[in-house]
Design a protein around this motif. Structure first.
Motif, PDB file in Angstrom:
ATOM      1  N   ASP A  11     -12.166 -63.096   1.319  1.00 16.26           N
ATOM      2  CA  ASP A  11     -13.044 -64.106   0.716  1.00 16.26           C
ATOM      3  C   ASP A  11     -14.149 -63.447  -0.103  1.00 16.26           C
ATOM      4  O   ASP A  11     -14.908 -62.617   0.393  1.00 16.26           O
ATOM      5  N   GLY A  12     -14.195 -63.809  -1.372  1.00 19.49           N
ATOM      6  CA  GLY A  12     -15.167 -63.212  -2.269  1.00 19.49           C
ATOM      7  C   GLY A  12     -14.688 -61.906  -2.883  1.00 19.49           C
ATOM      8  O   GLY A  12     -15.386 -61.304  -3.696  1.00 19.49           O
ATOM      9  N   GLU A  20      -7.657 -68.491  -3.647  1.00 20.13           N
ATOM     10  CA  GLU A  20      -6.339 -68.160  -4.174  1.00 20.13           C
ATOM     11  C   GLU A  20      -6.352 -66.776  -4.814  1.00 20.13           C
ATOM     12  O   GLU A  20      -7.375 -66.318  -5.331  1.00 20.13           O
ATOM     13  N   ILE A  21      -5.192 -66.120  -4.802  1.00 22.31           N
ATOM     14  CA  ILE A  21      -5.010 -64.862  -5.521  1.00 22.31           C
ATOM     15  C   ILE A  21      -4.566 -65.216  -6.939  1.00 22.31           C
ATOM     16  O   ILE A  21      -3.565 -65.914  -7.119  1.00 22.31           O
ATOM     17  N   PRO A  52      -0.678 -66.027   5.536  1.00 20.07           N
ATOM     18  CA  PRO A  52      -0.123 -66.560   4.284  1.00 20.07           C
ATOM     19  C   PRO A  52      -0.348 -65.644   3.080  1.00 20.07           C
ATOM     20  O   PRO A  52       0.530 -65.520   2.216  1.00 20.07           O
ATOM     21  N   LEU A  53      -1.504 -64.987   3.011  1.00 16.96           N
ATOM     22  CA  LEU A  53      -1.772 -64.072   1.902  1.00 16.96           C
ATOM     23  C   LEU A  53      -0.916 -62.812   2.033  1.00 16.96           C
ATOM     24  O   LEU A  53      -0.442 -62.272   1.024  1.00 16.96           O
ATOM     25  N   THR A 251     -17.101 -53.238  -9.359  1.00 20.04           N
ATOM     26  CA  THR A 251     -16.110 -53.862 -10.220  1.00 20.04           C
ATOM     27  C   THR A 251     -16.558 -55.263 -10.625  1.00 20.04           C
ATOM     28  O   THR A 251     -17.662 -55.699 -10.314  1.00 20.04           O
ATOM     29  N   TYR A 252     -15.695 -55.966 -11.344  1.00 18.31           N
ATOM     30  CA  TYR A 252     -16.005 -57.336 -11.757  1.00 18.31           C
ATOM     31  C   TYR A 252     -16.014 -58.261 -10.538  1.00 18.31           C
ATOM     32  O   TYR A 252     -15.620 -57.872  -9.440  1.00 18.31           O
ATOM     33  N   SER A 253     -16.418 -59.482 -10.730  1.00 16.40           N
ATOM     34  CA  SER A 253     -16.481 -60.442  -9.626  1.00 16.40           C
ATOM     35  C   SER A 253     -15.086 -60.930  -9.242  1.00 16.40           C
ATOM     36  O   SER A 253     -14.094 -60.656  -9.933  1.00 16.40           O
ATOM     37  N   ASN A 254     -15.035 -61.664  -8.135  1.00 11.63           N
ATOM     38  CA  ASN A 254     -13.754 -62.223  -7.695  1.00 11.63           C
ATOM     39  C   ASN A 254     -13.253 -63.326  -8.611  1.00 11.63           C
ATOM     40  O   ASN A 254     -12.086 -63.709  -8.564  1.00 11.63           O
TER      41      ASN A 254
END
Length: 268
Positions: A11-12, A20-21, A52-53, A251-254
């Motif tokens: 999460d995040g 979601e991915i 599930p992920l 890195t960049y955000s989620n």
């Protein structure tokens, strides 16, 4: 450096605000696995909420791992074997319940495929249910209704008073229990020594991987240890300043495929 493992908070970090991915992150992680890189999903979530992920990323096929309950349980996705498991002392649950109640907060744990909570409609309990896609059952007599063994309890409440409770519990239960926040409104109550980096250390020793060959990516307070532990510790742009300060790379955000960016830059 050739990296052999990517450890991902969920999460995040791995998932966006919809939990979601994204397709870009999915493709990058699949390419990494095809190159032989192991993926470990490391979260405060229960195993059921991570599975599930893990299935979406085909971790069973690529010999990945689930590190659930902030490290309280490690499972091989390929064999289903429990590699490590540390249960919460049942004698501590009444204390946690009493302190949460006195502070006007709710407490929950995990029972089978559901969440057991002192109040079903608490907004933070409902958020935990949404994250894990698990139903909530309200326990009116929480201490006596909980079926052991369990790996952790989670106390939920508004950030400021929850932080005060965190400080009180840390002092009261020092040497018996570890408490820390995985989010401003989530207080993790786990067995002593349970922390993502400690469990990760056990896993890589088993696999013959050294920490310099590990990338760990996270955004939360409970990710700080593994970010500092890994050869390449990465914080998301949406992480707090404290977490970012502990990282080797930001890195960049989620919401901007930050995980994909790391995989492309350091692995692909």
């Amino acid at each position: 450096m050739t990296y052999k493992m990517i450890v991902l908070d969920l999460d995040g970090t791995l998932t966006n605000e919809k939990k979601e991915i994204t397709s870009k992150t999915y493709k990058a992680l699949m390419l990494a696995q095809e190159k032989g890189v192991k993926i470990v999903l490391a979260s405060g979530r229960p195993t059921y909420g991570i599975t599930p992920l893990a299935q979406q990323l085909h971790l069973a096929e690529y010999d990945g791992y689930i590190l659930a309950y902030n490290g309280g349980k490690i499972i091989s996705c390929r064999t289903g074997e429990t590699v490590f498991n540390q249960e919460l002392n049942p004698e501590l649950v009444p204390i946690l319940h009493s302190e949460a109640t006195a502070a006007g907060m709710d407490i929950l744990t995990y029972q089978g495929e559901g969440i057991a909570a002192t109040k079903k409609k608490n907004k933070y309990v409902l958020h935990e249910a949404f994250i894990n896609k698990m139903p909530v059952v309200e326990y009116n007599d929480f201490t006596n209704q909980v079926q052991h063994p369990i790996n952790k309890c989670l106390i939920v409440g508004d950030p400021k008073p929850l932080h005060q409770l965190e400080l009180r519990l840390a002092k009261q239960l020092e040497g018996r229990l570890l408490v820390y926040r995985s989010a401003g409104f989530f207080l993790e109550c786990v067995p002593l020594g349970i922390e993502k980096s400690n469990s990760l250390d056990k896993l890589i020793a088993r696999l013959g991987i050294v920490k310099d060959e590990v990338i760990a990516i996270g955004d939360g307070y409970n990710d700080k240890g593994m970010i500092e532990f890994a050869g390449l510790g990465v914080a998301m742009a949406n992480a707090s300043t404290e977490v970012q300060d502990s990282a080797d790379y930001i890195t960049y955000s989620n919401e901007e495929d930050g995980v994909a960016h790391v995989v492309e830059k350091f692995i692909l």
